[in-house]
Design a protein around this motif. Structure first.
Motif, PDB file in Angstrom:
ATOM      1  N   SER A  38     -11.965  17.096   6.249  1.00 28.86           N
ATOM      2  CA  SER A  38     -11.577  15.815   5.638  1.00 28.86           C
ATOM      3  C   SER A  38     -11.711  14.641   6.611  1.00 28.86           C
ATOM      4  N   GLY A  39     -11.592  14.921   7.911  1.00 35.12           N
ATOM      5  CA  GLY A  39     -11.663  13.848   8.902  1.00 35.12           C
ATOM      6  C   GLY A  39     -10.424  12.960   8.908  1.00 35.12           C
ATOM      7  N   MET A  70       0.850  -1.194   0.000  1.00 36.94           N
ATOM      8  CA  MET A  70       0.000   0.000   0.000  1.00 36.94           C
ATOM      9  C   MET A  70       0.889   1.249   0.000  1.00 36.94           C
ATOM     10  N   GLY A  71       0.551   2.214  -0.862  1.00 34.58           N
ATOM     11  CA  GLY A  71       1.343   3.436  -0.962  1.00 34.58           C
ATOM     12  C   GLY A  71       1.251   4.265   0.304  1.00 34.58           C
ATOM     13  N   LEU A  72       2.257   5.068   0.526  1.00 33.17           N
ATOM     14  CA  LEU A  72       2.314   5.914   1.731  1.00 33.17           C
ATOM     15  C   LEU A  72       1.188   6.946   1.759  1.00 33.17           C
ATOM     16  N   LEU A  73       0.663   7.314   0.591  1.00 32.94           N
ATOM     17  CA  LEU A  73      -0.345   8.385   0.526  1.00 32.94           C
ATOM     18  C   LEU A  73      -1.687   7.862   0.023  1.00 32.94           C
ATOM     19  N   GLU A  74      -1.935   6.579   0.205  1.00 36.06           N
ATOM     20  CA  GLU A  74      -3.209   5.984  -0.201  1.00 36.06           C
ATOM     21  C   GLU A  74      -4.343   6.709   0.531  1.00 36.06           C
ATOM     22  N   GLY A  75      -5.338   7.214  -0.198  1.00 38.94           N
ATOM     23  CA  GLY A  75      -6.461   7.929   0.434  1.00 38.94           C
ATOM     24  C   GLY A  75      -6.243   9.424   0.576  1.00 38.94           C
ATOM     25  N   ASP A  76      -5.029   9.882   0.310  1.00 35.10           N
ATOM     26  CA  ASP A  76      -4.753  11.319   0.398  1.00 35.10           C
ATOM     27  C   ASP A  76      -5.069  12.031  -0.904  1.00 35.10           C
ATOM     28  N   VAL A  77      -5.407  13.311  -0.744  1.00 39.20           N
ATOM     29  CA  VAL A  77      -5.588  14.199  -1.900  1.00 39.20           C
ATOM     30  C   VAL A  77      -4.655  15.392  -1.690  1.00 39.20           C
TER      31      VAL A  77
END
Ligand SMILES: NC(=O)c1ccc[n+]([C@@H]2O[C@H](COP(=O)([O-])OP(=O)(O)OC[C@H]3O[C@@H](n4cnc5c(N)ncnc54)[C@H](O)[C@@H]3O)[C@@H](O)[C@H]2O)c1
Length: 255
Positions: A129-130, A1-8
């Protein structure tokens, strides 16, 4: 899983140089990415080189309305905003005797006020964003160790670092999960660096002189700065806020 999975992430100054390298690195780690720059034509070209589903947003960091439109566009497209990288910046040489009012105002508007507007525009979306959020502001080795011909640049970047640390303290005290850190590159081979080299009469001598300001004996690459930005933006730096991270081959401590 990437370090920024779920980030925008919204990365400014991303038409080239450090901003573009950062956007590319963030995409590798699974982030959804918006790139922004005042140079819309170069920005469109940069978006094409990324070969990914990026959002390219025209942005003049000196204008609050432009910032609001950019943040709104990111949230419309990706649903949230969790990372802001303030990479847009200028550097024009002038010592204290030759510095013009125009150049002084331009540095403060882009390198200092532009970052303040950006942090203010991003904060409501980040709070909504929570998720744990991060702001990474690109300062300079020259804010840790000033240079005579960089008067306005040093002033703008050092002010920006103090502002970033004040913001880091505010968010921490208020238990708002937004970390704020600064990255301090030395001379890095980007369009900004190339403009300095192009001003010199002797290109090889100018390159050697920049390399000599770093104990490691060379200038840096945009990808090396992107790795430091990635660290500060990611969960790897979950207990780090208000930090100044040099990426300068030891330049800030040179003897
Ligand atoms: N290259 C270096 O040696 C070096 C060293 C220390 C710090 N930095 C900092 O790193 C950051 C990135 O610089 P770079 O080296 O990639 O340079 P660069 O010139 O390639 O990138 C800066 C980008 O900022 C954009 N920009 C300028 N004014 C803007 C505005 N008003 N609104 C939006 N975008 C604007 C430019 O169009 C450009 O694409 C800058 O903040 C710079 O000060 C660079």
């Amino acid at each position: 899983m990437g370090l920024l999975e779920g980030d925008v992430a919204l990365v400014t100054g991303a038409a080239g140089g450090i901003g573009l390298a950062t956007a590319r690195r963030f995409l590798d780690e699974g982030a959804r990415v918006a790139i922004a720059d005042v140079d819309a034509a170069r920005l469109a070209g940069a978006a094409e080189t990324l070969r990914a589903d990026v959002l390219a947003v025209p942005l003049d960091v000196t204008a609050r309305a432009s910032w609001q439109a950019a943040v709104d566009a990111v949230v419309d497209r990706f649903g949230t905003l969790t990372i802001l990288v303030n990479g847009a910046g200028i550097s024009e040489p002038a010592d204290i005797e030759t510095l013009s009012d125009d150049a002084w105002e331009r540095h403060l508007a882009i390198n200092l006020s532009g970052v303040m507007y950006g942090m203010q525009a991003a904060t409501p979306a980040m709070k909504a964003s929570g998720r744990p959020c991060a702001i990474v502001n690109i300062a300079s080795m020259l804010s840790m160790r000033p240079g005579a011909i960089f008067t306005a640049y040093c002033a703008s970047k050092t002010g920006m670092v103090a502002m970033s640390q004040a913001a880091a303290l505010h968010f921490a005290h208020a238990r708002i999960p937004i970390r704020v850190n600064t990255v301090h590159p030395g001379a890095i081979r980007t369009p900004m660096y190339e403009r300095y080299i192009a001003m010199a009469e002797d290109r090889a001598a100018a390159e050697a002189s920049f390399a000599a300001t770093h104990p490691m004996g060379r200038v840096g690459e945009a990808e090396e700065v992107a790795e430091a930005i990635l660290f500060l933006a990611s969960r790897l730096a979950s207990f780090t806020t208000g930090a100044q991270l040099p990426v300068d081959g030891g330049g800030h401590i040179r003897d």
